[in-house]
Motif scaffolding. Structure first.
Motif, PDB file in Angstrom:
ATOM      1  N   ALA A   1       0.829  -1.209   0.000  1.00 35.76           N
ATOM      2  CA  ALA A   1       0.000   0.000   0.000  1.00 35.76           C
ATOM      3  C   ALA A   1       0.860   1.254   0.000  1.00 35.76           C
ATOM      4  O   ALA A   1       0.490   2.271  -0.601  1.00 35.76           O
TER       5      ALA A   1
ATOM      6  N   PRO B   1       1.280   1.828  -4.388  1.00 39.14           N
ATOM      7  CA  PRO B   1      -0.146   2.092  -4.143  1.00 39.14           C
ATOM      8  C   PRO B   1      -1.055   1.725  -5.317  1.00 39.14           C
ATOM      9  O   PRO B   1      -2.174   1.255  -5.108  1.00 39.14           O
ATOM     10  N   LEU B   2      -0.581   1.932  -6.554  1.00 41.09           N
ATOM     11  CA  LEU B   2      -1.406   1.577  -7.715  1.00 41.09           C
ATOM     12  C   LEU B   2      -1.607   0.066  -7.790  1.00 41.09           C
ATOM     13  O   LEU B   2      -2.714  -0.410  -8.097  1.00 41.09           O
TER      14      LEU B   2
ATOM     15  N   TYR C   1      -1.487  -1.937  -5.288  1.00 41.87           N
ATOM     16  CA  TYR C   1      -2.335  -2.283  -4.147  1.00 41.87           C
ATOM     17  C   TYR C   1      -3.813  -2.119  -4.508  1.00 41.87           C
ATOM     18  O   TYR C   1      -4.651  -2.962  -4.162  1.00 41.87           O
ATOM     19  N   GLN C   2      -4.141  -1.040  -5.217  1.00 38.88           N
ATOM     20  CA  GLN C   2      -5.515  -0.839  -5.665  1.00 38.88           C
ATOM     21  C   GLN C   2      -5.936  -1.915  -6.656  1.00 38.88           C
ATOM     22  O   GLN C   2      -7.099  -2.337  -6.691  1.00 38.88           O
TER      23      GLN C   2
ATOM     24  N   PHE D   1      -7.659  -5.042  -5.362  1.00 37.70           N
ATOM     25  CA  PHE D   1      -9.073  -4.947  -5.009  1.00 37.70           C
ATOM     26  C   PHE D   1      -9.973  -4.889  -6.246  1.00 37.70           C
ATOM     27  O   PHE D   1     -11.172  -5.137  -6.137  1.00 37.70           O
ATOM     28  N   ILE D   2      -9.401  -4.562  -7.386  1.00 41.45           N
ATOM     29  CA  ILE D   2     -10.185  -4.513  -8.613  1.00 41.45           C
ATOM     30  C   ILE D   2     -10.511  -5.917  -9.107  1.00 41.45           C
ATOM     31  O   ILE D   2     -11.615  -6.170  -9.609  1.00 41.45           O
TER      32      ILE D   2
ATOM     33  N   PRO E   1     -10.466   4.964  -7.587  1.00 44.97           N
ATOM     34  CA  PRO E   1      -9.395   4.943  -6.579  1.00 44.97           C
ATOM     35  C   PRO E   1      -7.997   5.120  -7.158  1.00 44.97           C
ATOM     36  O   PRO E   1      -7.114   5.648  -6.477  1.00 44.97           O
ATOM     37  N   PHE E   2      -7.781   4.713  -8.411  1.00 45.20           N
ATOM     38  CA  PHE E   2      -6.475   4.921  -9.037  1.00 45.20           C
ATOM     39  C   PHE E   2      -6.161   6.406  -9.144  1.00 45.20           C
ATOM     40  O   PHE E   2      -5.042   6.840  -8.894  1.00 45.20           O
TER      41      PHE E   2
ATOM     42  N   VAL F   1      -5.381   7.853  -5.698  1.00 43.81           N
ATOM     43  CA  VAL F   1      -4.022   7.514  -5.261  1.00 43.81           C
ATOM     44  C   VAL F   1      -3.005   8.470  -5.861  1.00 43.81           C
ATOM     45  O   VAL F   1      -2.005   8.824  -5.235  1.00 43.81           O
TER      46      VAL F   1
ATOM     47  N   HIS G   1     -13.464  12.806  -0.310  1.00 44.00           N
ATOM     48  CA  HIS G   1     -13.493  11.411  -0.745  1.00 44.00           C
ATOM     49  C   HIS G   1     -14.838  10.732  -0.485  1.00 44.00           C
ATOM     50  O   HIS G   1     -15.398  10.104  -1.394  1.00 44.00           O
TER      51      HIS G   1
END
Length: 261
Positions: free
Chosen positions: A132, A136-137, A139-140, A143-144, A197-198, A201, A221
């Motif tokens: 994360a 971070p990308l 990490y997102q 979840f996709i 979310p991308f 981030v 947010h």
């Protein structure tokens, strides 16, 4: 796009309820931030009342949200007072809670599998939590994958439960009656929600000393996320409700007037 415009018209006409639901989501986000800031020195005497307050807030927000969705199906764009939303949403709270418990292990397994597969094909050598901060990308992206795999039940099961007033397992049984690709606007909204979310981030992070920017971010947010979630939920409700189905040997009509309780 026509369906999305109709959804936006409903949200516009019922703006007091939309504002209340979004406002409570902001309060939840601020409460979470306060808890994380104060956690190291949180007094035991303060923790229990604060925890009860947050749990009560989650329950109230959930019932308002589910009540809003149900009354959208029954009443369209007619404004409903908060007590009506709470009374209506209470009927669906435990069903959605059980649905969440069902989703949780499946979702976690898919996220973990996405993490393991990614490690096989990339040079990432960090743990899941460290990703994360370091990637971070990526990490997102973890979840996709579950969202795409479970796209049809994620979008339609809650709407089926609310529209048909059925139990969780019955909702899965009725799922096969719907063709998700007939709801192109709903699919587009869902794809926007998982791509958003991308972009969040990539936004510049506020320094720890910039508390004003931090709290602006905390407020913005949930406004964006909750409003988009409401658009998706109402569009799904209208899609499910637009089809004539048979439930308990009674026809389910798309006409709001025929469905008043």
């Amino acid at each position: 796009m026509t369906e999305i415009k109709k959804t936006l018209a409903i949200l516009k006409n019922r703006w007091p309820e939309v504002t209340l639901i979004i406002g409570l989501s902001i309060l939840l986000a601020l409460s979470n931030k306060l808890f994380r800031i104060e956690e190291p020195g949180l007094a035991p005497a303060f923790f229990l009342p604060f925890f009860i307050f947050v749990m009560a807030l989650i329950v109230i927000w959930s019932m308002l949200n589910f009540g809003f969705q149900r009354t959208v199906y029954l009443e369209g764009d007619r404004h409903q007072p908060p007590m009506v939303l709470l009374k209506t949403g209470r009927r669906f709270f435990w069903r959605m809670f059980r649905l969440g418990l069902l989703w949780l292990p499946i979702y976690c397994i898919l996220i973990w599998l996405a993490f393991l597969v990614t490690k096989l094909f990339t040079s990432v050598d960090t743990g899941f939590s460290e990703t994360a901060q370091s990637f971070p990308l990526l990490y997102q992206f973890y979840f996709i994958i579950p969202s795409l795999v479970l796209i049809k039940p994620l979008l339609l099961i809650p709407a089926i439960i609310i529209v048909l007033d059925c139990k969780v397992l019955e909702g899965f049984k009725y799922l096969k009656r719907y063709r998700l690709f007939d709801a192109k606007g709903l699919l587009m909204l869902f794809l926007i929600s998982i791509i958003l979310p991308f972009f969040l981030v990539l936004l510049p992070k506020a320094d720890e000393s910039e508390t004003i920017l931090q709290y602006i971010s905390i407020i913005v947010h949930p406004i964006i996320g909750q409003f988009l979630n409401l658009i998706i939920a109402v569009t799904a409700i209208r899609f499910v409700g637009s089809l004539d189905l048979v439930y308990d040997d009674q026809p389910v009509s798309s006409d709001f007037e025929d469905l008043k309780e």
